[in-house]
Design an enzyme around this catalytic site. Structure first.
Site, PDB file in Angstrom:
ATOM      1  N   HIS A  29     -15.274  -0.349 -14.520  1.00 49.18           N
ATOM      2  CA  HIS A  29     -15.737   0.832 -13.794  1.00 49.18           C
ATOM      3  C   HIS A  29     -15.099   2.085 -14.391  1.00 49.18           C
ATOM      4  CE1 HIS A  29     -17.327  -0.956  -9.771  1.00 49.18           C
ATOM      5  NE2 HIS A  29     -17.819  -1.558 -10.842  1.00 49.18           N
TER       6      HIS A  29
ATOM      7  N   TYR B 287     -16.640   5.829  -1.712  1.00 45.25           N
ATOM      8  CA  TYR B 287     -15.735   6.112  -0.610  1.00 45.25           C
ATOM      9  C   TYR B 287     -16.378   7.205   0.246  1.00 45.25           C
ATOM     10  CZ  TYR B 287     -11.889   3.637  -2.986  1.00 45.25           C
ATOM     11  OH  TYR B 287     -11.094   2.682  -3.570  1.00 45.25           O
TER      12      TYR B 287
ATOM     13  N   PRO C  14      -5.180  -0.642   1.916  1.00 45.44           N
ATOM     14  CA  PRO C  14      -6.032  -0.986   0.772  1.00 45.44           C
ATOM     15  C   PRO C  14      -6.831   0.171   0.189  1.00 45.44           C
ATOM     16  CG  PRO C  14      -7.036  -1.734   2.812  1.00 45.44           C
ATOM     17  CD  PRO C  14      -5.676  -1.226   3.176  1.00 45.44           C
TER      18      PRO C  14
ATOM     19  N   LYS D 169      -3.952  -0.641  -4.448  1.00 49.86           N
ATOM     20  CA  LYS D 169      -2.668  -0.732  -5.135  1.00 49.86           C
ATOM     21  C   LYS D 169      -1.899  -2.028  -4.900  1.00 49.86           C
ATOM     22  CE  LYS D 169      -2.839   2.922  -7.418  1.00 49.86           C
ATOM     23  NZ  LYS D 169      -4.030   2.413  -8.085  1.00 49.86           N
TER      24      LYS D 169
ATOM     25  N   TYR E 241      -5.283   6.341  -9.588  1.00 52.13           N
ATOM     26  CA  TYR E 241      -6.206   5.236  -9.289  1.00 52.13           C
ATOM     27  C   TYR E 241      -6.245   4.238 -10.441  1.00 52.13           C
ATOM     28  CZ  TYR E 241     -10.173   3.051  -6.902  1.00 52.13           C
ATOM     29  OH  TYR E 241     -10.997   2.164  -6.219  1.00 52.13           O
TER      30      TYR E 241
END
Length: 394
Positions: A72, A201, A295, A299, A387
Site C-alpha cells: 500500500h 479512515y 489499533p 503499531k 505510519y
C-alpha cells in the site's frame, strides 16, 4: 532442560526472536500456552511497516509475504464531507506498508521453526519466572500434565500484559502507565471485495469507521462502538448499514462498499499501556508484555518486531563477545520508539473518534487537525513517516 534463551510466548514476537537467534547460531526454547491450531488462527493486526517487512525478509520469512501481501502506497482520510489521500512514497522517500495478516506471519514462522527442528512447545503454560536477577534464571511451566523447569542464560517474556514475565520485575521498580479509551471497535471479517485498494479512515458524527482488507476477496472492517457492547446486538445488516453511513461513499467513482457473508465478529476494547523498565536482571520484556497501543495507528505488531530485532542484536553481541553494552541499553533503546508510537497512536485515535464527552468545540478541533493534514505537506509527512515506521533503533 537448559537453553541459552528461554522465550515465553509463541506469538509473532517470540517466534521471530527464535528465528533471528537461530540464524545467529544461538539456541532457544519457546513455550506457548495454547495449542498450535489456536495460535495459527488468532485474528490480529494486518499492517506491516516498511522496517517490519525488511526484517522478515532478512530473516528468511518473506517468501509467502512477498507473493500474497498487498503493498500500500497510502491511506485515505474522510471527514466533514471531504476525502484526502496521504501518499506515503512521495512524503517519505519511497517507503510503503504491506497488508499481510499477523496470522499469516505466525504460520510462516511456525513452519520455519518446524523445519529447523527448534524446540517449540505448544500447550506449555509458564507458571513463574524465578531468579531473574541471577545468571541462571528459571522458568517453571506446566506441559503434558507435568510441572517442569527450564534454566536459561536469559529469559524473554513475549507473553502479553498478564503474563508471568512481566510479574518477574519487582513492583518496587516496575511502573505501568495506562490510558483506557471511552469507546471500542466492533470488527468484522467479511467475504467481500475491499471497499478501496487502500485503507480508509473515516471521521463521522456517528463515530469512527475503518475500511481495511486481508486479501483481494476478504475485507476487514471496523466501527466505533460503546465500551461493553455485545456483538450480538449488532446483526450483520445493521453493521453494513452503519458502515455505509459513516464511510459516506455514495457518489465516489470506483469506491464501493460490497456486502458479503460475515465470517467473524468481535468487540475490541482500546487502551494504551507502557511498562518500564523492559528489563530486570536477565529477564527482558518484548511486545504486549511491555506495551499496548490502540489499533488506530497499526503499531502493535510492528513494535513487537522492533523490540525483538533490537534484543536479538544485543543477545548476539553478548553471546559472541561477552559485551553487555547493547543488553544494558535495550530498555532505553526500545522505550524511545515505544513512546513515539504511543504518541502517534494516541493522536490518530483521539483525532478520528467521537468521544461521547466531547463538546462541539472539541469536535471542531478534530476537524481542524484533519484539515491541516490535507493542506500541509509537513503535517502529512509527519503522519506518513510515523505510519510507515520509524527506524528500528529510533
Amino acid at each position: 532442560m537448559h537453553t541459552t534463551v528461554g522465550i515465553i510466548g509463541g506469538g509473532p514476537a517470540g517466534l521471530l526472536l527464535a528465528r533471528l537467534l537461530h540464524n545467529a547460531g544461538i539456541d532457544t526454547v519457546t513455550l506457548e500456552s495454547r495449542d498450535r491450531a489456536h495460535v495459527e488462527n488468532r485474528q490480529r493486526a494486518g499492517i506491516l511497516e516498511q522496517g517490519t517487512v525488511d526484517v522478515l525478509r532478512s530473516a528468511g520469512v518473506g517468501d509467502r509475504m512477498d507473493r500474497e501481501g498487498l503493498v500500500h502506497d497510502g491511506i485515505e482520510l474522510r471527514f466533514d464531507g471531504r476525502s484526502h489521500r496521504v501518499d506515503f512514497p512521495s512524503l517519505t522517500g519511497g517507503r510503503t506498508v504491506m497488508v499481510y495478516a499477523q496470522t499469516e506471519v505466525v504460520k510462516d514462522l511456525i513452519a520455519l521453526r518446524s523445519e529447523d527442528a527448534g524446540p517449540l512447545l505448544f500447550g506449555a503454560r509458564a507458571l513463574a519466572v524465578e531468579d531473574a536477577d541471577t545468571d541462571r534464571p528459571l522458568i517453571r511451566y506446566l506441559h503434558e500434565g507435568r510441572e517442569q523447569t527450564l534454566s536459561c542464560d536469559y529469559v524473554v517474556g513475549c507473553d502479553g500484559f498478564h503474563g508471568v514475565a512481566r510479574q518477574a520485575i519487582p513492583t518496587s521498580i516496575r511502573t505501568t502507565y495506562e490510558r483506557t479509551y471511552p469507546y471500542s471497535w466492533l470488527g468484522i471479517l467479511a467475504e467481500a471485495a475491499p471497499v478501496y485498494d487502500e485503507l480508509i479512515y473515516a471521521h463521522s458524527p456517528r463515530g469512527f469507521a475503518l475500511a481495511s482488507m486481508r486479501t483481494p476477496t476478504v475485507s476487514r472492517l471496523y466501527l466505533q462502538v460503546d465500551n461493553g457492547t455485545d456483538p450480538a446486538d449488532w446483526p450483520d445488516e445493521r453493521i453494513w448499514d452503519e458502515l455505509d453511513a459513516r464511510l459516506a461513499l455514495s457518489g465516489d467513482a470506483g469506491v464501493q462498499l460490497t456486502r458479503g457473508a460475515v465470517s467473524g465478529k468481535a468487540v475490541l476494547p482500546m487502551r494504551s499501556s507502557v511498562t518500564e523498565p523492559m528489563r530486570y536482571g536477565r529477564v527482558f520484556l518484548a511486545g504486549d508484555a511491555a506495551h499496548i497501543v490502540p489499533p488506530t495507528g497499526a503499531k502493535g505488531l510492528n513494535l513487537a518486531v522492533s523490540d525483538v530485532t533490537v534484543l536479538a542484536r544485543a543477545l548476539v553481541q553478548a553471546h559472541g563477545s561477552d559485551s553487555a553494552e547493547l543488553l544494558d541499553a535495550y530498555s532505553d533503546t526500545c522505550l524511545r520508539r515505544v513512546w513515539r508510537a504511543e504518541q502517534f497512536s494516541y493522536e490518530m485515535t483521539t483525532t478520528l473518534h467521537h468521544d461521547p464527552a466531547h463538546s462541539p468545540f472539541e469536535t471542531r478541533l478534530q476537524l481542524s487537525r484533519l484539515d491541516r493534514l490535507a493542506v500541509s505537506g509537513h503535517a502529512a509527512a509527519e503522519l506518513a513517516e510515523n505510519y510507515t515506521g520509524l527506524p528500528i533503533d529510533y
